[in-house]
Write an enzyme that holds these catalytic residues in place. Structure first.
Site, PDB file in Angstrom:
ATOM      1  N   GLU A 170      -6.751   6.103  -2.897  1.00 63.46           N
ATOM      2  CA  GLU A 170      -6.636   5.196  -1.740  1.00 63.46           C
ATOM      3  C   GLU A 170      -7.596   5.556  -0.603  1.00 63.46           C
ATOM      4  OE1 GLU A 170      -3.141   2.841  -1.026  1.00 63.46           O
ATOM      5  OE2 GLU A 170      -2.720   4.200   0.651  1.00 63.46           O
ATOM      6  N   SER A 341       2.737   7.272  -3.832  1.00 66.10           N
ATOM      7  CA  SER A 341       3.071   7.999  -2.580  1.00 66.10           C
ATOM      8  C   SER A 341       3.662   9.398  -2.820  1.00 66.10           C
ATOM      9  CB  SER A 341       4.065   7.237  -1.704  1.00 66.10           C
ATOM     10  OG  SER A 341       3.586   5.977  -1.349  1.00 66.10           O
TER      11      SER A 341
HETATM   12  O1  LIG Z   1       2.002   5.357   4.491  1.00 63.96           O
HETATM   13  C1  LIG Z   1       2.776   4.877   5.345  1.00 63.96           C
HETATM   14  O2  LIG Z   1       3.105   5.501   6.386  1.00 63.96           O
HETATM   15  C2  LIG Z   1       3.324   3.508   5.196  1.00 63.96           C
HETATM   16  C3  LIG Z   1       4.151   2.975   6.167  1.00 63.96           C
HETATM   17  C4  LIG Z   1       4.648   1.693   6.050  1.00 63.96           C
HETATM   18  C5  LIG Z   1       4.312   0.916   4.985  1.00 63.96           C
HETATM   19  C6  LIG Z   1       3.471   1.426   3.992  1.00 63.96           C
HETATM   20  C7  LIG Z   1       2.982   2.698   4.092  1.00 63.96           C
HETATM   21  N1  LIG Z   1       2.143   3.233   3.152  1.00 63.96           N
HETATM   22  C8  LIG Z   1       1.677   2.532   2.024  1.00 63.96           C
HETATM   23  C9  LIG Z   1       1.763   3.401   0.843  1.00 63.96           C
HETATM   24  O3  LIG Z   1       2.711   3.266   0.147  1.00 63.96           O
HETATM   25  C10 LIG Z   1       0.757   4.504   0.649  1.00 63.96           C
HETATM   26  O4  LIG Z   1      -0.398   4.232   1.384  1.00 63.96           O
HETATM   27  C11 LIG Z   1       0.315   4.809  -0.769  1.00 63.96           C
HETATM   28  O5  LIG Z   1       1.324   4.720  -1.705  1.00 63.96           O
HETATM   29  C12 LIG Z   1      -0.299   6.236  -0.805  1.00 63.96           C
HETATM   30  O6  LIG Z   1       0.664   7.151  -0.316  1.00 63.96           O
HETATM   31  P1  LIG Z   1       0.268   8.653   0.043  1.00 63.96           P
HETATM   32  O7  LIG Z   1      -0.376   9.270  -1.157  1.00 63.96           O
HETATM   33  O8  LIG Z   1       1.565   9.317   0.372  1.00 63.96           O
HETATM   34  O9  LIG Z   1      -0.676   8.584   1.199  1.00 63.96           O
END
Ligand SMILES: O=C(O)c1ccccc1NCC(=O)[C@H](O)[C@H](O)COP(=O)(O)O
Length: 386
Positions: A170, A341
């Site tokens: 991402e 995430s």
């Molecule tokens: O990432 C956030 O804080 C968030 C808040 C509200 C809605 C969506 C959000 N994120 C989108 C995602 O789910 C992530 O960008 C994506 O899955 C990557 O997650 P990570 O590896 O933990 O950065």
């Protein structure tokens, strides 16, 4: 009386007598449709007083109708377990009964959580975009948009090649939960580093207000010749955004089940297919997974380990949603599952792979590294570019 928030003498109450007959006829008709729709969907009776026929004509009558349609949509969504309201419950215009005017109580016009805040903002943002670039003007450029690439094919190929889940890396500058993740943010440089590091696909955040992303970033990465297929990471509330993403070079787009009722998902999937885009349909809980598994034509499902209402992250969510009959149904339907995430270490990757995912979507842990490509090697515990 429950639900009544104001009751006072109305100077406008005289309008009651001059309301045209056609308004009563139309209004009755719309109530009739609502009642049929409501009963056929097993919805409870409306939670408001039903003496709206006494509203004044003209603009407020139109507003009342719009409000009623919106309320019906909210009721359909709520009946599917969707907690996110698509727009603020600003309520109908004032009601008039003889000399009295009153409003019905609503739950307040402040969003209940971050996802709702984002969705409400999107609603107004998209309306403005649509005024500037109506759908009809977008569709004229579809023929000159770059061809779409096979998003799911790229994930499956990477999984076969490496033995690890295919990586969707991402391009994420900031997030509501973590703030700014990377100060010197060059989207094309990051995209190229991810590609060199072995990413199968990229996810590009296009939301400006909450994630400091943009549709321009998507177009820049596409036009820079990056070969990985691109996911447009947006909060889609309107089909217009899907067309726009396609024009900006997306190969796939995110649809969030916590936001979109089943009918919207079905309709948007059809639009995606028509445009050659892959839909990544995201779920967070069992109810959303069951809804999505009931929809025909779903090929790619993301399980978000982050609760978008509370920011809580728990990677065991992926395992929970893939257990038992659900997991079996997913395998029977040959749906590719993405674990999303909160993935930071080789152990995290092994855990979600063991749970059954064939792809992962990762932002924070790799975008924060000075060389995001090397960040991928750290994440998998192995160089997956080879
Ligand atoms: O990432 C956030 O804080 C968030 C808040 C509200 C809605 C969506 C959000 N994120 C989108 C995602 O789910 C992530 O960008 C994506 O899955 C990557 O997650 P990570 O590896 O933990 O950065």
């Amino acid at each position: 009386m429950e639900g009544l928030v104001s009751l006072k003498p109305s100077p406008k109450a005289v309008c009651f007598h001059s309301t045209p007959k056609s308004f009563f006829a139309n209004h009755h008709h719309s109530r009739f449709i609502s009642t049929i729709a409501r009963s056929s969907m097993n919805l409870p009776p409306p939670n408001r007083l039903s003496i709206r026929a006494q509203q004044p004509a003209g603009e407020s009558a139109l507003t009342a109708k719009e409000w009623e349609v919106g309320m019906l949509q909210e009721e359909v969504a709520a009946s599917q377990g969707i907690r996110i309201r698509r727009r603020p419950p600003s309520g109908p215009p004032l009601h008039y009964v003889g000399p009295l005017e009153f409003r019905i109580q609503n739950e307040g016009n402040t969003p209940r959580n971050i996802l709702e805040e984002i969705v409400w903002y999107k609603d107004t943002e998209v309306s403005k975009f649509k005024e500037k670039k109506p759908l009809a003007s977008l569709t004229r450029f579809l023929d000159s948009a770059p061809p779409t690439r096979d998003f799911i094919g790229a994930l499956r190929a990477a999984h076969l090649r490496t033995g690890f889940p295919g990586l969707i890396a991402e391009v994420k500058k900031a997030s509501p939960s973590r703030g700014v993740l990377r100060e010197n943010f060059d989207p094309v440089e990051i995209a190229r580093a991810y590609e060199r590091g072995g990413a199968a696909c990229l996810s590009v955040l296009t939301d400006e207000k909450f994630f400091q992303g943009s549709f321009d970033n998507l177009a820049l990465i596409r036009n820079a010749g990056v070969k990985c297929p691109l996911l447009c990471k947006e909060f889609v509330v309107d089909a217009w955004q899907i067309y726009y993403a396609r024009l900006k070079g997306a190969d796939a787009i995110l649809l969030i089940a916590a936001v979109l009722p089943d009918l919207d998902i079905k309709y948007m999937i059809k639009i995606c297919k028509m445009l050659g885009l892959t839909a990544l349909v995201e779920v967070h809980d069992e109810n959303e997974m069951d809804r999505v598994l009931g929809i025909d034509g779903i090929e790619l499902v993301g399980i978000n380990n982050r609760n978008l209402e509370t920011f809580e992250v728990d990677i065991s969510n992926t395992r929970k949603l893939l257990e038992g009959e659900r997991g079996q149904l997913i395998r029977d339907k040959d749906i590719l599952v993405v674990g999303e995430s909160g993935l930071f270490t080789p152990d995290d990757i092994a855990y979600v792979q063991e749970a059954g995912v064939k792809a992962v979507l990762v932002g924070e842990s790799i975008v924060k590294q000075s060389d995001p490509g090397k960040g991928i090697t750290g994440l998998f515990g192995k160089d997956i570019s080879l």
